[in-house]
Design a protein around this motif. Structure first.
Motif, PDB file in Angstrom:
ATOM      1  N   TRP A   1       0.855  -1.182   0.000  1.00 13.92           N
ATOM      2  CA  TRP A   1       0.000   0.000   0.000  1.00 13.92           C
ATOM      3  C   TRP A   1       0.893   1.235   0.000  1.00 13.92           C
ATOM      4  CZ3 TRP A   1      -1.052   3.213   4.478  1.00 13.92           C
ATOM      5  CH2 TRP A   1      -0.567   2.725   5.673  1.00 13.92           C
ATOM      6  N   SER A   2       0.555   2.115  -0.936  1.00 13.87           N
ATOM      7  CA  SER A   2       1.384   3.301  -1.161  1.00 13.87           C
ATOM      8  C   SER A   2       1.209   4.336  -0.066  1.00 13.87           C
ATOM      9  CB  SER A   2       1.067   3.923  -2.520  1.00 13.87           C
ATOM     10  OG  SER A   2      -0.315   4.216  -2.597  1.00 13.87           O
ATOM     11  N   GLY A   3      -0.003   4.493   0.448  1.00 23.16           N
ATOM     12  CA  GLY A   3      -0.271   5.570   1.392  1.00 23.16           C
ATOM     13  C   GLY A   3      -0.318   6.893   0.652  1.00 23.16           C
ATOM     14  N   ALA A   4      -0.605   7.948   1.379  1.00 28.17           N
ATOM     15  CA  ALA A   4      -0.689   9.283   0.774  1.00 28.17           C
ATOM     16  C   ALA A   4       0.702   9.772   0.381  1.00 28.17           C
ATOM     17  CB  ALA A   4      -1.317  10.251   1.777  1.00 28.17           C
TER      18      ALA A   4
ATOM     19  N   THR B   1      -3.845  16.273 -10.276  1.00 36.24           N
ATOM     20  CA  THR B   1      -4.344  15.468  -9.165  1.00 36.24           C
ATOM     21  C   THR B   1      -3.429  14.275  -8.942  1.00 36.24           C
ATOM     22  OG1 THR B   1      -6.604  16.126  -9.705  1.00 36.24           O
ATOM     23  CG2 THR B   1      -6.338  14.188  -8.300  1.00 36.24           C
ATOM     24  N   PHE B   2      -2.914  14.151  -7.721  1.00 35.19           N
ATOM     25  CA  PHE B   2      -2.053  13.035  -7.335  1.00 35.19           C
ATOM     26  C   PHE B   2      -2.903  12.052  -6.529  1.00 35.19           C
ATOM     27  CE2 PHE B   2       0.637  16.743  -7.822  1.00 35.19           C
ATOM     28  CZ  PHE B   2       1.711  16.262  -8.552  1.00 35.19           C
ATOM     29  N   THR B   3      -2.926  10.770  -6.954  1.00 36.54           N
ATOM     30  CA  THR B   3      -3.804   9.787  -6.311  1.00 36.54           C
ATOM     31  C   THR B   3      -3.015   8.527  -5.943  1.00 36.54           C
ATOM     32  OG1 THR B   3      -5.624  10.601  -7.677  1.00 36.54           O
ATOM     33  CG2 THR B   3      -5.950   8.487  -6.560  1.00 36.54           C
ATOM     34  N   PRO B   4      -3.024   8.149  -4.661  1.00 30.94           N
ATOM     35  CA  PRO B   4      -2.356   6.906  -4.287  1.00 30.94           C
ATOM     36  C   PRO B   4      -3.126   5.702  -4.797  1.00 30.94           C
ATOM     37  CG  PRO B   4      -3.472   7.870  -2.394  1.00 30.94           C
ATOM     38  CD  PRO B   4      -3.621   8.846  -3.521  1.00 30.94           C
ATOM     39  N   GLY B   5      -2.410   4.651  -5.154  1.00 27.70           N
ATOM     40  CA  GLY B   5      -3.063   3.420  -5.589  1.00 27.70           C
ATOM     41  C   GLY B   5      -3.801   2.754  -4.445  1.00 27.70           C
TER      42      GLY B   5
ATOM     43  N   THR C   1      -1.093  -0.797  -9.555  1.00 24.51           N
ATOM     44  CA  THR C   1      -0.967   0.658  -9.595  1.00 24.51           C
ATOM     45  C   THR C   1      -0.513   1.152  -8.227  1.00 24.51           C
ATOM     46  OG1 THR C   1      -2.642   0.905 -11.305  1.00 24.51           O
ATOM     47  CG2 THR C   1      -2.189   2.834  -9.946  1.00 24.51           C
ATOM     48  N   ALA C   2       0.582   1.893  -8.211  1.00 21.54           N
ATOM     49  CA  ALA C   2       1.128   2.430  -6.970  1.00 21.54           C
ATOM     50  C   ALA C   2       0.693   3.877  -6.756  1.00 21.54           C
ATOM     51  CB  ALA C   2       2.649   2.349  -6.980  1.00 21.54           C
ATOM     52  N   PHE C   3       0.705   4.679  -7.824  1.00 21.17           N
ATOM     53  CA  PHE C   3       0.353   6.093  -7.722  1.00 21.17           C
ATOM     54  C   PHE C   3       0.025   6.610  -9.114  1.00 21.17           C
ATOM     55  CE2 PHE C   3       0.363   9.963  -5.274  1.00 21.17           C
ATOM     56  CZ  PHE C   3       0.408   9.522  -3.956  1.00 21.17           C
TER      57      PHE C   3
ATOM     58  N   GLY D   1       6.031  20.484 -15.415  1.00 22.73           N
ATOM     59  CA  GLY D   1       6.696  19.501 -14.576  1.00 22.73           C
ATOM     60  C   GLY D   1       5.959  19.245 -13.278  1.00 22.73           C
ATOM     61  N   ASN D   2       6.204  18.061 -12.699  1.00 20.63           N
ATOM     62  CA  ASN D   2       5.615  17.705 -11.415  1.00 20.63           C
ATOM     63  C   ASN D   2       6.428  16.589 -10.788  1.00 20.63           C
ATOM     64  OD1 ASN D   2       4.199  14.957 -11.944  1.00 20.63           O
ATOM     65  ND2 ASN D   2       3.584  16.235 -13.666  1.00 20.63           N
ATOM     66  N   THR D   3       6.272  16.424  -9.473  1.00 14.14           N
ATOM     67  CA  THR D   3       6.896  15.317  -8.766  1.00 14.14           C
ATOM     68  C   THR D   3       5.928  14.798  -7.712  1.00 14.14           C
ATOM     69  OG1 THR D   3       7.896  16.705  -7.055  1.00 14.14           O
ATOM     70  CG2 THR D   3       9.236  16.261  -9.014  1.00 14.14           C
ATOM     71  N   ALA D   4       6.088  13.541  -7.361  1.00  9.57           N
ATOM     72  CA  ALA D   4       5.335  12.941  -6.257  1.00  9.57           C
ATOM     73  C   ALA D   4       6.255  11.976  -5.534  1.00  9.57           C
ATOM     74  CB  ALA D   4       4.103  12.208  -6.768  1.00  9.57           C
ATOM     75  N   THR D   5       6.201  12.010  -4.204  1.00 13.85           N
ATOM     76  CA  THR D   5       6.990  11.093  -3.371  1.00 13.85           C
ATOM     77  C   THR D   5       6.051  10.417  -2.383  1.00 13.85           C
ATOM     78  OG1 THR D   5       8.940  12.512  -3.550  1.00 13.85           O
ATOM     79  CG2 THR D   5       8.923  10.921  -1.749  1.00 13.85           C
ATOM     80  N   TRP D   6       6.238   9.121  -2.198  1.00 13.95           N
ATOM     81  CA  TRP D   6       5.482   8.370  -1.203  1.00 13.95           C
ATOM     82  C   TRP D   6       6.396   7.315  -0.587  1.00 13.95           C
ATOM     83  CZ3 TRP D   6       5.061   7.831  -6.410  1.00 13.95           C
ATOM     84  CH2 TRP D   6       5.187   6.565  -6.971  1.00 13.95           C
ATOM     85  N   ASN D   7       6.001   6.799   0.577  1.00 16.49           N
ATOM     86  CA  ASN D   7       6.790   5.792   1.281  1.00 16.49           C
ATOM     87  C   ASN D   7       5.915   4.555   1.482  1.00 16.49           C
ATOM     88  OD1 ASN D   7       8.607   4.381   2.809  1.00 16.49           O
ATOM     89  ND2 ASN D   7       8.803   5.897   4.419  1.00 16.49           N
ATOM     90  N   PRO D   8       5.922   3.626   0.511  1.00 13.36           N
ATOM     91  CA  PRO D   8       4.998   2.485   0.568  1.00 13.36           C
ATOM     92  C   PRO D   8       5.310   1.521   1.703  1.00 13.36           C
ATOM     93  CG  PRO D   8       6.557   2.212  -1.222  1.00 13.36           C
ATOM     94  CD  PRO D   8       6.797   3.569  -0.660  1.00 13.36           C
TER      95      PRO D   8
END
Length: 184
Positions: free
Chosen positions: A110-113, A122-126, A143-145, A153-160
Motif C-alpha cells: 500500500w502506497s499511502g498518501a 491530481t495526485f492519487t495513491p493506488g 498501480t502504486a500512484f 513539470g511535477n513530482t510525487a513522493t510516497w513511502n509504501p
C-alpha cells in the motif's frame, strides 16, 4: 634654415601623433552567432537501493516501509498525466537447497498518501490506507500512484508499506527479492 628644419620636423611629428591618436572608426552594427540547447524532458522513478522489512515467524506478518519512491516528470507536457506501477520477484532464501521461496502474492503493498508533491494536477495513491493494501505480483503490475491533468513539470513522493504474510511452512532464513516500480 635650422629653424625651418626644426619647425618642419616638429610639424611632421605633430601630424604623426595626431594620426596615431585618431580613434578607429566603429562599425554601425555587428552580429554574434548565438546558440542554446533545449533538452527533452524525462519521466523518471527513483527508489531506495535496498530495504529491510524486519523479521517475523511463520504464520505471522512482517510489516515495513520500503523507503521514499519519487516520480519526477520534467517533460513539460500539456497533459502531464502518468501512472506508476509496482511488481516483485519471488523472494528466496539461500540457506537450503533448493532455496525456500515466498511468492510476491504473499506480500501486500500500500502506497499511502503522498509525502510530497510539486506541480499542478491530481495526485492519487493506488492504495490510500492499510485497508486498501493489495498483493504484489511478478506478472501483473499493481498501480502504486497516479497523476492526472496538470501541465508542465511535477513530482510525487510516497513511502509504501509492505506486509509479508509469512507462509506457515516457511523455514528460517533471510529472504531476498526485488520490488520494481515503473512509470509511464
Amino acid at each position: 634654415m635650422r629653424t625651418a628644419k626644426t619647425c618642419l620636423a616638429a610639424a611632421a611629428a605633430a601630424a604623426m601623433v595626431g594620426f596615431l591618436a585618431t580613434p578607429a572608426a566603429a562599425a554601425p552594427s555587428d552580429t554574434t552567432d548565438t546558440t542554446f540547447e533545449v533538452l527533452a524532458g524525462t519521466l523518471d522513478v527513483v527508489t531506495p537501493p535496498t530495504a529491510d522489512l524486519g523479521s517475523g515467524a511463520p504464520g505471522g506478518t512482517i510489516t515495513g516501509q520500503l523507503g521514499s519512491v519519487t516520480v519526477d516528470d520534467s517533460r513539460a507536457a500539456d497533459d502531464a498525466s502518468w501512472t506508476a506501477t509496482v511488481t516483485a520477484t519471488v523472494f528466496q532464501t539461500g540457506t537450503s537447497s533448493p532455496p525456500e521461496t515466498v511468492d510476491p502474492e504473499e506480500i501486500d503493498y500500500w502506497s499511502g498518501a503522498a509525502t510530497a508533491t510539486t506541480g499542478t494536477g491530481t495526485f492519487t495513491p493506488g492504495q490510500a490506507t492499510a485497508g486498501d493494501a493489495a498483493p504484489l505480483s511478478s506478472v501483473t503490475p499493481l498501480t502504486a500512484f497516479t497523476h492526472s491533468g496538470g501541465t508542465g513539470g511535477n513530482t510525487a513522493t510516497w513511502n509504501p508499506t509492505l506486509v509479508v504474510n509469512v507462509p506457515l511452512d516457511s523455514i528460517a532464513g533471510t529472504y531476498t527479492g526485488t520490488v520494481t516500480h515503473s512509470v509511464a
